[in-house]
Design a protein around this motif. Structure first.
Motif, PDB file in Angstrom:
ATOM      1  N   PRO A   1       0.514  -1.178  -0.271  1.00  0.00           N
ATOM      2  CA  PRO A   1       0.323   0.290  -0.077  1.00  0.00           C
ATOM      3  C   PRO A   1       0.809   1.246   0.311  1.00  0.00           C
ATOM      4  CG  PRO A   1      -0.596  -0.863   1.254  1.00  0.00           C
ATOM      5  CD  PRO A   1       0.710  -2.010   1.061  1.00  0.00           C
ATOM      6  N   GLY A   2       0.335   2.387  -0.837  1.00  0.00           N
ATOM      7  CA  GLY A   2       1.050   3.428  -0.654  1.00  0.00           C
ATOM      8  C   GLY A   2       2.833   3.492  -1.981  1.00  0.00           C
ATOM      9  N   SER A   3       2.703   2.460  -3.044  1.00  0.00           N
ATOM     10  CA  SER A   3       3.401   2.420  -3.741  1.00  0.00           C
ATOM     11  C   SER A   3       2.758   2.933  -5.322  1.00  0.00           C
ATOM     12  CB  SER A   3       3.370   0.728  -3.628  1.00  0.00           C
ATOM     13  OG  SER A   3       4.220  -0.056  -2.835  1.00  0.00           O
ATOM     14  N   SER A   4       3.440   3.582  -6.186  1.00  0.00           N
ATOM     15  CA  SER A   4       2.676   4.216  -7.355  1.00  0.00           C
ATOM     16  C   SER A   4       3.631   3.287  -8.271  1.00  0.00           C
ATOM     17  CB  SER A   4       3.828   5.011  -6.897  1.00  0.00           C
ATOM     18  OG  SER A   4       2.989   6.218  -8.256  1.00  0.00           O
ATOM     19  N   ILE A   5       2.547   3.265  -9.608  1.00  0.00           N
ATOM     20  CA  ILE A   5       3.453   2.633 -10.571  1.00  0.00           C
ATOM     21  C   ILE A   5       3.048   3.957 -11.551  1.00  0.00           C
ATOM     22  CG2 ILE A   5       3.180   1.054 -12.536  1.00  0.00           C
ATOM     23  CD1 ILE A   5       2.178  -0.834 -10.337  1.00  0.00           C
ATOM     24  N   VAL A   6       3.764   4.767 -13.036  1.00  0.00           N
ATOM     25  CA  VAL A   6       3.865   5.316 -13.834  1.00  0.00           C
ATOM     26  C   VAL A   6       4.599   5.515 -14.734  1.00  0.00           C
ATOM     27  CG1 VAL A   6       4.337   8.109 -13.723  1.00  0.00           C
ATOM     28  CG2 VAL A   6       4.173   7.056 -12.172  1.00  0.00           C
ATOM     29  N   THR A   7       3.774   4.956 -15.752  1.00  0.00           N
ATOM     30  CA  THR A   7       3.907   4.548 -17.225  1.00  0.00           C
ATOM     31  C   THR A   7       3.556   5.689 -18.455  1.00  0.00           C
ATOM     32  OG1 THR A   7       1.406   4.045 -17.970  1.00  0.00           O
ATOM     33  CG2 THR A   7       2.506   2.676 -16.976  1.00  0.00           C
ATOM     34  N   THR A   8       4.470   5.840 -19.222  1.00  0.00           N
ATOM     35  CA  THR A   8       4.363   6.782 -20.045  1.00  0.00           C
ATOM     36  C   THR A   8       3.897   7.174 -22.146  1.00  0.00           C
ATOM     37  OG1 THR A   8       6.715   5.897 -21.170  1.00  0.00           O
ATOM     38  CG2 THR A   8       6.576   7.779 -19.102  1.00  0.00           C
ATOM     39  N   VAL A   9       3.444   7.921 -22.366  1.00  0.00           N
ATOM     40  CA  VAL A   9       2.322   7.810 -23.330  1.00  0.00           C
ATOM     41  C   VAL A   9       3.615   8.802 -24.223  1.00  0.00           C
ATOM     42  CG1 VAL A   9       0.932   6.104 -22.807  1.00  0.00           C
ATOM     43  CG2 VAL A   9      -0.001   8.776 -22.804  1.00  0.00           C
ATOM     44  N   LEU A  10       2.859   8.497 -25.919  1.00  0.00           N
ATOM     45  CA  LEU A  10       2.932   9.859 -26.617  1.00  0.00           C
ATOM     46  C   LEU A  10       1.576  10.697 -27.280  1.00  0.00           C
ATOM     47  CD1 LEU A  10       5.161   8.159 -29.154  1.00  0.00           C
ATOM     48  CD2 LEU A  10       5.602  10.432 -27.347  1.00  0.00           C
ATOM     49  N   PHE A  11       1.521  11.932 -27.376  1.00  0.00           N
ATOM     50  CA  PHE A  11       0.598  12.579 -27.531  1.00  0.00           C
ATOM     51  C   PHE A  11       0.881  13.614 -28.946  1.00  0.00           C
ATOM     52  CE2 PHE A  11       1.427  15.864 -24.104  1.00  0.00           C
ATOM     53  CZ  PHE A  11       1.556  16.913 -25.069  1.00  0.00           C
ATOM     54  N   ALA A  12       0.572  14.062 -29.816  1.00  0.00           N
ATOM     55  CA  ALA A  12       0.037  14.192 -31.504  1.00  0.00           C
ATOM     56  C   ALA A  12       0.342  15.451 -30.820  1.00  0.00           C
ATOM     57  CB  ALA A  12      -0.089  14.200 -32.012  1.00  0.00           C
TER      58      ALA A  12
ATOM     59  N   SER B   1      -6.084  -0.673  -7.230  1.00  0.00           N
ATOM     60  CA  SER B   1      -6.455  -0.291  -6.257  1.00  0.00           C
ATOM     61  C   SER B   1      -7.489  -0.712  -4.770  1.00  0.00           C
ATOM     62  CB  SER B   1      -7.877   0.838  -7.117  1.00  0.00           C
ATOM     63  OG  SER B   1      -9.025  -0.539  -6.788  1.00  0.00           O
ATOM     64  N   SER B   2      -7.327  -1.718  -4.556  1.00  0.00           N
ATOM     65  CA  SER B   2      -7.987  -2.008  -3.784  1.00  0.00           C
ATOM     66  C   SER B   2      -6.567  -2.858  -2.877  1.00  0.00           C
ATOM     67  CB  SER B   2      -9.349  -3.101  -4.005  1.00  0.00           C
ATOM     68  OG  SER B   2      -8.126  -4.920  -4.397  1.00  0.00           O
ATOM     69  N   ARG B   3      -5.573  -2.930  -3.270  1.00  0.00           N
ATOM     70  CA  ARG B   3      -4.112  -3.118  -2.560  1.00  0.00           C
ATOM     71  C   ARG B   3      -3.417  -1.662  -2.669  1.00  0.00           C
ATOM     72  NH1 ARG B   3      -0.849  -7.227  -6.223  1.00  0.00           N
ATOM     73  NH2 ARG B   3       0.762  -7.144  -4.145  1.00  0.00           N
ATOM     74  N   GLY B   4      -3.829  -0.742  -1.587  1.00  0.00           N
ATOM     75  CA  GLY B   4      -3.535   0.582  -2.574  1.00  0.00           C
ATOM     76  C   GLY B   4      -1.883   0.624  -2.806  1.00  0.00           C
ATOM     77  N   ILE B   5      -2.575   0.283  -3.842  1.00  0.00           N
ATOM     78  CA  ILE B   5      -1.468   0.844  -5.256  1.00  0.00           C
ATOM     79  C   ILE B   5      -1.808   1.775  -6.789  1.00  0.00           C
ATOM     80  CG2 ILE B   5       0.400  -0.227  -6.933  1.00  0.00           C
ATOM     81  CD1 ILE B   5       0.213  -2.596  -5.301  1.00  0.00           C
ATOM     82  N   ARG B   6      -1.206   2.879  -6.665  1.00  0.00           N
ATOM     83  CA  ARG B   6      -1.760   3.802  -7.408  1.00  0.00           C
ATOM     84  C   ARG B   6      -1.084   3.190  -9.046  1.00  0.00           C
ATOM     85  NH1 ARG B   6       0.475   8.282  -6.817  1.00  0.00           N
ATOM     86  NH2 ARG B   6       2.367   7.456  -5.023  1.00  0.00           N
ATOM     87  N   VAL B   7      -1.870   4.152  -9.906  1.00  0.00           N
ATOM     88  CA  VAL B   7      -1.150   3.727 -11.530  1.00  0.00           C
ATOM     89  C   VAL B   7      -1.404   4.520 -12.757  1.00  0.00           C
ATOM     90  CG1 VAL B   7      -1.378   1.996 -13.371  1.00  0.00           C
ATOM     91  CG2 VAL B   7      -1.448   0.944 -11.376  1.00  0.00           C
ATOM     92  N   ASN B   8      -0.225   5.506 -12.583  1.00  0.00           N
ATOM     93  CA  ASN B   8      -0.644   6.549 -13.754  1.00  0.00           C
ATOM     94  C   ASN B   8       0.107   6.822 -14.930  1.00  0.00           C
ATOM     95  OD1 ASN B   8      -3.184   8.234 -11.654  1.00  0.00           O
ATOM     96  ND2 ASN B   8      -1.110   7.790 -10.508  1.00  0.00           N
ATOM     97  N   ALA B   9      -0.596   7.793 -15.845  1.00  0.00           N
ATOM     98  CA  ALA B   9      -0.003   7.661 -17.211  1.00  0.00           C
ATOM     99  C   ALA B   9       1.292   9.944 -17.215  1.00  0.00           C
ATOM    100  CB  ALA B   9      -0.693   7.591 -18.157  1.00  0.00           C
ATOM    101  N   VAL B  10       2.086   9.859 -17.699  1.00  0.00           N
ATOM    102  CA  VAL B  10       2.095  10.840 -17.912  1.00  0.00           C
ATOM    103  C   VAL B  10       2.437  10.991 -19.500  1.00  0.00           C
ATOM    104  CG1 VAL B  10       4.079  12.591 -17.814  1.00  0.00           C
ATOM    105  CG2 VAL B  10       3.548  11.340 -15.745  1.00  0.00           C
TER     106      VAL B  10
END
Length: 229
Positions: A120-131, A160-169
């Protein structure tokens, strides 16, 4: 925010296929007290990494850091060179599916391995492209962007139920370091979304995409209506 303790004690693995961005993030994160393992797997170094490569990077990071709080995936941002279509008609549907599967392999294997080490409290961040004008994404790049975002959304819901956040930039096609040379303020502004998502400041944020630099509204329109929650 310039608080030098924003990432104090956060054990962070930075990997993926954008080695330039990985190195820049490593240098930037070190200013905020992060414990780092920077291990990119650049796309131009050969065929896409195998699932075993993703597991290896996570295992070595956990051994080195004593655990894992944050995973930053800096790609895939492009198709493997040998899969870029030479025809203006692009890849066939079968070819596209094969290309996406190979391009996503490192992202998926690394994340699945990292999740087993996170609490819990961990974070995952992925990256993507936009035009962003005057640049346009190819149909193959657009498909890859959608694949990364769909996967990010799925992980956010499941974890989310495990308290792990996942977001994108989301960043433009030319995330060019040369444009930032000698301008620390601009560099900090461009990389700060990663710091925010890696830090405890964003503890209530998951399933979101943060657009970097120019054309933020266009970025949201160009990636299939992915919206902040």
């Amino acid at each position: 925010m310039s608080d030098p303790h924003r990432l104090a004690g956060r054990r962070i693995l930075i990997t993926g296929e954008d080695s330039l961005l990985a190195r820049r993030l490593g240098e930037h994160f070190s200013r905020f007290g992060a414990l780092l393992d920077v291990d990119p797997a650049p796309l131009d170094a050969g065929p896409p990494a195998s699932p075993e490569e993703g597991s290896r990077m996570v295992h070595e990071a956990v051994e080195s850091l004593g655990g894992l709080d944050v995973l930053i995936n800096t790609g895939p941002a492009a198709l493997p060179a040998e899969l870029v279509p030479s025809s203006p008609r692009g890849l066939s549907l079968e070819g596209m599916e094969h290309a996406l599967e190979r391009s996503m392999s490192l992202l998926v294997s690394t994340t699945e391995s990292a999740v087993r080490e996170m609490g819990p409290g961990s974070s995952i961040v992925t990256t993507v492209l936009f035009a962003s004008p005057p640049y346009l994404l190819t149909p193959e790049q657009e498909a890859l962007t959608e694949a990364v975002l769909d996967t990010t959304r799925g992980w956010a819901d499941i974890l989310s139920s495990r308290g792990i956040r996942v977001n994108a930039v989301a960043g433009g096609p030319e995330w060019a370091a040369e444009s930032l040379a000698g301008d620390d303020d601009v560099q900090e502004a461009e990389l700060d979304p990663f710091v925010y998502l890696a830090s405890r400041e964003s503890r209530c944020v998951t399933g979101s995409v943060l657009g970097v630099a120019r054309a933020y509204e266009h970025a949201l329109e160009g990636i299939g209506g992915f919206r902040n929650r």
